[in-house]
Design a protein around this motif. Sequence first.
Motif, mmCIF file in Angstrom:
data_model
loop_
_atom_site.group_PDB
_atom_site.id
_atom_site.type_symbol
_atom_site.label_atom_id
_atom_site.label_comp_id
_atom_site.label_asym_id
_atom_site.label_seq_id
_atom_site.Cartn_x
_atom_site.Cartn_y
_atom_site.Cartn_z
ATOM 1 N N ASP A 4 7.011 4.848 1.284
ATOM 2 C CA ASP A 4 8.397 5.068 1.698
ATOM 3 C C ASP A 4 8.519 6.527 2.105
ATOM 4 O OD1 ASP A 4 8.951 2.512 1.016
ATOM 5 O OD2 ASP A 4 10.353 2.960 -0.592
ATOM 6 N N GLY A 51 8.708 9.542 -0.423
ATOM 7 C CA GLY A 51 9.675 9.132 -1.452
ATOM 8 C C GLY A 51 10.674 8.169 -0.888
ATOM 9 N N LYS A 92 -0.881 6.851 -4.680
ATOM 10 C CA LYS A 92 0.382 7.136 -4.001
ATOM 11 C C LYS A 92 0.183 8.336 -3.084
ATOM 12 C CE LYS A 92 2.332 10.002 -7.723
ATOM 13 N NZ LYS A 92 3.501 10.213 -8.610
ATOM 14 N N HIS A 106 9.398 2.426 5.846
ATOM 15 C CA HIS A 106 8.418 1.875 4.906
ATOM 16 C C HIS A 106 7.150 1.652 5.725
ATOM 17 C CE1 HIS A 106 7.003 -0.189 1.320
ATOM 18 N NE2 HIS A 106 6.574 -1.169 2.101
ATOM 19 N N CYS A 161 10.582 5.928 -3.641
ATOM 20 C CA CYS A 161 9.736 5.063 -4.471
ATOM 21 C C CYS A 161 8.265 5.462 -4.339
ATOM 22 C CB CYS A 161 9.902 3.609 -4.055
ATOM 23 S SG CYS A 161 11.566 2.975 -4.329
ATOM 24 N N PRO A 162 7.513 5.516 -5.439
ATOM 25 C CA PRO A 162 6.107 5.943 -5.362
ATOM 26 C C PRO A 162 5.166 4.889 -4.782
ATOM 27 C CG PRO A 162 6.713 5.406 -7.628
ATOM 28 C CD PRO A 162 7.980 5.355 -6.837
ATOM 29 N N ASN A 163 5.523 3.579 -4.884
ATOM 30 C CA ASN A 163 4.659 2.507 -4.361
ATOM 31 C C ASN A 163 3.214 2.653 -4.855
ATOM 32 O OD1 ASN A 163 6.734 1.235 -2.870
ATOM 33 N ND2 ASN A 163 6.491 2.696 -1.221
ATOM 34 N N GLU A 164 3.057 2.841 -6.120
ATOM 35 C CA GLU A 164 1.742 3.129 -6.702
ATOM 36 C C GLU A 164 0.767 1.970 -6.507
ATOM 37 O OE1 GLU A 164 1.147 5.708 -10.419
ATOM 38 O OE2 GLU A 164 0.956 3.667 -11.190
#
Length: 380
Positions: free
Chosen positions: A81, A70, A56, A47, A72-75
């Motif tokens: 990630d 990837g 992202k 992370h 998770c997109p963590n927009e």
Amino acid sequence: MSNDLRVITVDELKKYIRNNEEDKIDEVDIVTTATCGIMSGTMGVFHIPFNEVFKKADEIYLNDIKGVVGVCPNEYLGKVDAIFYGEVGFLFKDLVKGKVVEAKAVCGNKTYKNEVTIEDLPTAKMIGTRMAFKNYTAITNLSDEEVNTIFHRLPLKKGESSFSGCGMYNPLENMIIKDEKDIIGKKALLNGAESIILGFGTRSSIKKPNLMLSANMKEMDPYYLGGFLTSSGIEIYNTIAIPIKVDEHKESLKKLDKDIALPLVNIFGREIIDVGNYAEVWENVDLRPKIYPDRCKECKECLAEKYCPTFAIKRENGKIKISEDCFGCGICNICPYGVFKTKLGSICGIPITCRQSDRKRALKLAKELKKKIENGEFKI
């Protein structure tokens, strides 16, 4: 309690067996086994934070090594990630050493950068998808054509061979596993960090098992992992130690190198040419090179330094230095003046010219695990 257990290392146990003192195994509760070698399929799950917010990441890099964005997109969080695998051996060693690495995230037409250490990463986990193979093969080349391969630092020539595997020290050589349930959730040391065995790894079978493990990279010791240059790219080596209960695996624990088959195969087609054993490659050999500095001609280009797969050899102020990064692979035998000499043995009569496993590291971790168990730091 773990610190009440009678613990010995696999090296100590095998000495008993060789000396016809195998009855001493009944005085022992736990044997700490270990292996070290090239382990393709090693990946890091990270992370990675940045100092700016972006939608992202489309691409992610650490020290210009590309990872996979990837899951998770963590927009709009400015965090990524990512999974890194492939030619990551030197990168992972630098991270575990605490070195600063450059992170780059590409979002649209803009690149975001940040300098980070492993402590800046909220998550830094290693997952080995196939580790500690019980069964390896030795590789040779029957053709007149030299071939670049992951199994050798130099192009593999006719009449040469390479091998992997720590033989009788390997955890899986000393265990009887009838079902994956027998190992899931068991603890081990992965590069010095306490780890969990997730089960069998990819390409695993009951006859030829390997393991999938996971551990926190922040707890690892950089001595036990690193990059290894081959003539076909960068590989990664890892070191694994596993405690084995004597009452569950007594007969397997009695095996010696001579009892463990090592098939020799042709690099082209992988057909079996002959079958040797691990005694041929591990008995009466050198774990590290002998150095004869008086033979050095101070060549403009030192071949041993140039081709060392772990960059362990350096010449400074006319002096030769070998760091702890030395893997004992034997490639420094390339020196035409005999400054470096490593006895490597042979397999089925064909000389070993590259070794891709390291018993010295394996035994060190086996001893470390023994100490941790005795001190109550590692609970069985």
